[in-house]
Write an enzyme that holds these catalytic residues in place. Structure first.
Site, PDB file in Angstrom:
ATOM      1  N   HIS A  83      50.162  11.896  14.516  1.00  0.00           N
ATOM      2  CA  HIS A  83      50.530  11.639  15.969  1.00  0.00           C
ATOM      3  C   HIS A  83      51.754  10.555  15.898  1.00  0.00           C
ATOM      4  O   HIS A  83      51.750   9.571  15.162  1.00  0.00           O
ATOM      5  CB  HIS A  83      49.476  11.311  16.767  1.00  0.00           C
ATOM      6  N   ASP A  85      52.477   8.697  18.880  1.00  0.00           N
ATOM      7  CA  ASP A  85      52.288   7.802  19.640  1.00  0.00           C
ATOM      8  C   ASP A  85      51.290   6.523  19.086  1.00  0.00           C
ATOM      9  O   ASP A  85      50.724   6.737  18.212  1.00  0.00           O
ATOM     10  CB  ASP A  85      51.556   7.988  20.824  1.00  0.00           C
ATOM     11  N   ASP A 109      47.539   2.861  12.556  1.00  0.00           N
ATOM     12  CA  ASP A 109      47.477   3.961  13.443  1.00  0.00           C
ATOM     13  C   ASP A 109      48.715   4.388  14.092  1.00  0.00           C
ATOM     14  O   ASP A 109      48.659   4.089  15.205  1.00  0.00           O
ATOM     15  CB  ASP A 109      46.195   3.613  14.156  1.00  0.00           C
ATOM     16  N   GLU A 139      48.100  11.238  21.291  1.00  0.00           N
ATOM     17  CA  GLU A 139      46.836  11.535  20.644  1.00  0.00           C
ATOM     18  C   GLU A 139      46.043  10.383  21.180  1.00  0.00           C
ATOM     19  O   GLU A 139      44.891  10.698  21.218  1.00  0.00           O
ATOM     20  CB  GLU A 139      46.890  11.511  19.263  1.00  0.00           C
ATOM     21  N   GLU A 140      46.420   9.299  21.553  1.00  0.00           N
ATOM     22  CA  GLU A 140      45.654   7.984  21.985  1.00  0.00           C
ATOM     23  C   GLU A 140      45.466   8.072  23.395  1.00  0.00           C
ATOM     24  O   GLU A 140      44.709   7.141  23.965  1.00  0.00           O
ATOM     25  CB  GLU A 140      46.688   6.695  21.780  1.00  0.00           C
ATOM     26  N   GLU A 168      45.635  10.130   9.543  1.00  0.00           N
ATOM     27  CA  GLU A 168      44.915   8.922  10.184  1.00  0.00           C
ATOM     28  C   GLU A 168      44.320   8.024   9.192  1.00  0.00           C
ATOM     29  O   GLU A 168      44.023   8.437   7.888  1.00  0.00           O
ATOM     30  CB  GLU A 168      43.820   9.545  10.841  1.00  0.00           C
ATOM     31  N   HIS A 342      43.841  -0.127  16.555  1.00  0.00           N
ATOM     32  CA  HIS A 342      44.260  -0.492  17.986  1.00  0.00           C
ATOM     33  C   HIS A 342      43.959  -1.898  18.025  1.00  0.00           C
ATOM     34  O   HIS A 342      43.394  -2.515  19.206  1.00  0.00           O
ATOM     35  CB  HIS A 342      42.841   0.176  18.581  1.00  0.00           C
TER      36      HIS A 342
END
Lengths: 366, 366
Positions: A83, A85, A109, A139-140, A168, A342
């Site tokens: 992903h 984003d 990430d 995706e987030e 990932e 995150h």
């Protein structure tokens, strides 16, 4: 052959990316293009433009996602997905280098995973297996906005493969399948009274101790599937109750989260929660099925061997579960410590990016 | 002798009240003068004007409170107190009569008690005991705004008495003393982790079950003091914990309320809570001492006999505790069911108002 640019492409020239150079440097370049969920147009334009320069790939743009594939007639096809984003920037863009480490939003990430996959897209014109690359948006955030949801609905043929590898973060490991998750509200009820005459009421918070006792005493299973150990967990993640400082409360709700091994279906997992709290009100808030590791599939087994011979369970929920539901064995394999995802402190080892890229290259070049 | 009107008195003529007539009709007249806490000027003016017409009383205005007393040189003095304010009106003003019942805001808490006391102020010019009347503002709000707090600070001599009778609703009974109350936050702590790897954390909500078990298993004392039975209660009145749906929580706080019998001091009651939860963080939020019934004092014992021979414990906290702290035995004695206080459905029996007024008259006339 390539399709015409999508009308949503930016009118200014895309940022130039050097896919063929060092994937660690490419990671930093990707971090320097902010791409918080919903704002991926600039990075998607850059990725699309770079991929369209590669004559061995067929490219398609879908929203702010970019698809690319070889069509060499190989006996197997590997899908490689990342992903584009990130979670919101926390004063950690642009990227900052410190010795072997790159710091910045998305380093873990998963812009290091994207860099690994983009580098391989550019430098493997003649892979032993046909390749499909999927760089996707959102995706987030909500499942409905996730780029893979739109691709699956409108371009499902792009997701057919013998194995899906998601970049990932796994910190160098192969992580297979994933746990499922059930969120539920379990409510104890009682009867209000003034706290000065508490014996006239029935304290719902006191009753909720039974819910907590069952959670604390729950015997968590550890399950081995295809050599991966899945450890379950059933926990209170929230509790609330109370009316006022002088009132015996008539309601107390415990929010429960059950992370379950993928040998249980989602329905079976919900039944575990309902059965354990059969004498309370249970309201299921959210359910996501897990994904079996699927490592007995030939393409998956070969990848595990290429990556060092060991796979382990993935504990978080990732899009691997989506591929598993489509019947495509799927694993996570990407640079960076997943526990940094995150966080403001996201960072990744440049050596690990290069080493994992080399491992994946050996497998795909076959 | 009477003092000059206070400058805060309303410039328009006060509403005329007939104190000497039926105390039940007077209750309805008082209900018809709205007097939510902080807005008592009109009712205080009416009460002051009516009392100033009585030559046997000396009257003083303090803010929106009105004081009046006899000075007949009697061997004992009885203080009779009622607050003039009400909780907010809930579509229940003006008063509505239905047979023997008057409905309306304050009928129970405590304009029927005020009417009883005002009627006796007007109709007992030669009581056997000297009398002090206190009609005060802002009882339903903060302690600092309570009219008695200002009187106690600036005019303490007005509060001296051998017995204080508060006209708070007791439904015909004598209620003596009151329970004390301690509010405290009891916090369990743990360690955060992702709920997919719950074994790396330490669930604070699960730990809080120990707090709830102790509360549920607590052996509540029943204490007899001066023939009044005080029943204690230790309860959770609130609970909160949780960080997010996928995080093992590191903190869970139970708000505890301890209603204790007045044979314990406030400090002793706090110690009970601290000792019970010695292995948790305890933060005391609020403490109010209880009040011993004090029924062995002669004036109090005589009143109990006059009222039928039985007294019972008061469970809520009232200004009785303030008088107890000043060394003045104090009881509650007023019309209306205390459980109706602060409800939209407040109502009172007119017969009970008249009967209780007659009981109190017999005692004061001696």
């Amino acid at each position: 052959m390539s399709t015409a640019p999508a009308p949503s492409a930016s009118p200014i020239d895309p940022i130039a990316l050097d896919l063929a150079g060092d994937p660690a440097e490419l990671t930093a370049a990707l971090v320097d293009i902010p791409s918080v969920s919903g704002s991926e147009v600039v990075i998607a334009d850059a990725v699309e433009a770079a991929l369209r320069r590669l004559p061995h790939l067929r490219v398609q743009r879908v929203g702010q996602s970019v698809l690319a594939r070889t069509d060499l007639g190989r006996p197997s096809r590997i899908l490689l997905a990342g992903h584009l984003d990130t979670v919101p920037i926390a004063d950690n863009v642009p990227a900052r280098r410190d010795g072997d480490v790159v710091h910045g939003c998305g380093t873990t990430d998963m812009k290091s995973g994207d860099a690994m996959l983009l580098h391989l897209a550019a430098t493997l014109p003649e892979p032993a297996r046909d390749l499909t690359f999927v760089f996707y948006e959102c995706e987030e955030v909500d499942y409905d906005r996730n780029g893979l949801t739109r691709i699956q609905a409108d371009h499902a043929e792009w997701l057919a493969a013998d194995l899906a590898i998601l970049g990932e973060p796994t910190n160098g490991n192969v992580e297979a399948g994933c746990q499922g998750t059930v969120s539920a509200a379990v409510t104890a009820r009682g009867r209000r009274a003034h706290s000065a005459r508490s014996w006239l009421g029935d304290n719902a918070i006191h009753r909720a101790r039974v819910i907590l006792e069952r959670l604390a005493g729950w015997d968590a299973r550890i399950v081995d599937i295809d050599g991966c150990e899945y450890r379950e967990g059933l926990n209170a993640v929230g509790i609330s109750g109370g009316v006022a400082g002088n009132v015996i409360p008539d309601e107390c709700t415990v929010r429960v989260n059950f992370r379950f091994a993928p040998d249980r279906s989602a329905d079976q997992a919900v039944a575990v929660v309902r059965d354990l709290f059969a004498d309370f009100d249970v309201s299921v808030l959210d359910v996501a099925a897990g994904a079996l590791p699927g490592l007995h599939a030939p393409a998956a087994a070969e990848f595990v061997v290429a990556a060092g011979g060991r796979a382990q369970a993935k504990y978080g929920w990732t899009d691997v579960a989506r591929f598993a539901a489509l019947g495509v064995p799927a694993v996570n394999f990407g640079p960076g410590d997943p526990s940094l995802a995150h966080t403001r402190e996201e960072h990744v080892s440049m050596t690990q990016i290069r080493d994992m890229t080399a491992v994946l290259r050996r497998y795909l070049a076959g």
